[in-house]
Enzyme design. Structure first.
Site, PDB file in Angstrom:
ATOM      1  N   GLY A 292      -1.718   4.857  -4.622  1.00 38.48           N
ATOM      2  CA  GLY A 292      -1.774   3.660  -5.447  1.00 38.48           C
ATOM      3  C   GLY A 292      -0.675   3.537  -6.490  1.00 38.48           C
TER       4      GLY A 292
ATOM      5  N   SER B 119       2.418   1.618  -4.900  1.00 35.29           N
ATOM      6  CA  SER B 119       2.128   0.203  -4.624  1.00 35.29           C
ATOM      7  C   SER B 119       2.068  -0.603  -5.918  1.00 35.29           C
ATOM      8  CB  SER B 119       0.862   0.036  -3.783  1.00 35.29           C
ATOM      9  OG  SER B 119      -0.237   0.663  -4.374  1.00 35.29           O
TER      10      SER B 119
ATOM     11  N   SER C 120       0.845  -1.191   0.000  1.00 32.48           N
ATOM     12  CA  SER C 120       0.000   0.000   0.000  1.00 32.48           C
ATOM     13  C   SER C 120       0.881   1.242   0.000  1.00 32.48           C
ATOM     14  CB  SER C 120      -0.929   0.025   1.218  1.00 32.48           C
ATOM     15  OG  SER C 120      -0.184   0.225   2.398  1.00 32.48           O
ATOM     16  N   CYS C 121       0.292   2.351  -0.472  1.00 35.25           N
ATOM     17  CA  CYS C 121       0.974   3.650  -0.425  1.00 35.25           C
ATOM     18  C   CYS C 121      -0.112   4.685  -0.191  1.00 35.25           C
ATOM     19  CB  CYS C 121       1.769   3.899  -1.707  1.00 35.25           C
ATOM     20  SG  CYS C 121       0.769   3.907  -3.209  1.00 35.25           S
ATOM     21  N   LEU C 122       0.070   5.882  -0.663  1.00 34.87           N
ATOM     22  CA  LEU C 122      -0.945   6.906  -0.445  1.00 34.87           C
ATOM     23  C   LEU C 122      -2.010   6.875  -1.539  1.00 34.87           C
ATOM     24  CD1 LEU C 122      -1.810   9.266   1.367  1.00 34.87           C
ATOM     25  CD2 LEU C 122      -0.425  10.770  -0.062  1.00 34.87           C
TER      26      LEU C 122
END
Length: 94
Positions: A78, A81, A74-76
């Site tokens: 997308g 990721s 996950s990231c902020l």
């Protein structure tokens, strides 16, 4: 394109899914950590996934995933990721 909602992620995490947050450390410090995730910034990921398992455990305080272990990134927003997923796939993770 495989994406997950937060609810789906929570359900997955009841099983043995390793959740890797690829945001930068300052973002995690600022915005908070997702419970039971490990933070490996995207810039470190390729190196991290090729580490010796002992070094990985020392650095990230978590058992290194094997290539067959389920991993979620996950990231902020997308973007990172998706890159993380591409990196992991190219290294032989499924």
């Amino acid at each position: 394109e495989p994406g997950l909602s937060y609810r789906e992620l929570k359900d997955l995490k009841k099983k043995s899914v390793l959740h890797i947050d690829v945001r930068e450390r300052w973002e995690v410090d600022r915005d908070g950590k997702i419970p039971a995730s490990i933070n490996i910034p995207l810039g470190e990921l390729v190196e991290a996934l090729q580490m010796d398992p002992t070094d990985f455990k020392e650095q990230y305080n978590h058992k290194m995933p094997s290539k067959s272990d389920p991993v979620v990134f996950s990231c902020l927003a997308g973007t990172r990721s998706k890159q993380a997923l591409a990196f992991a796939t190219s290294l032989g993770f499924n």
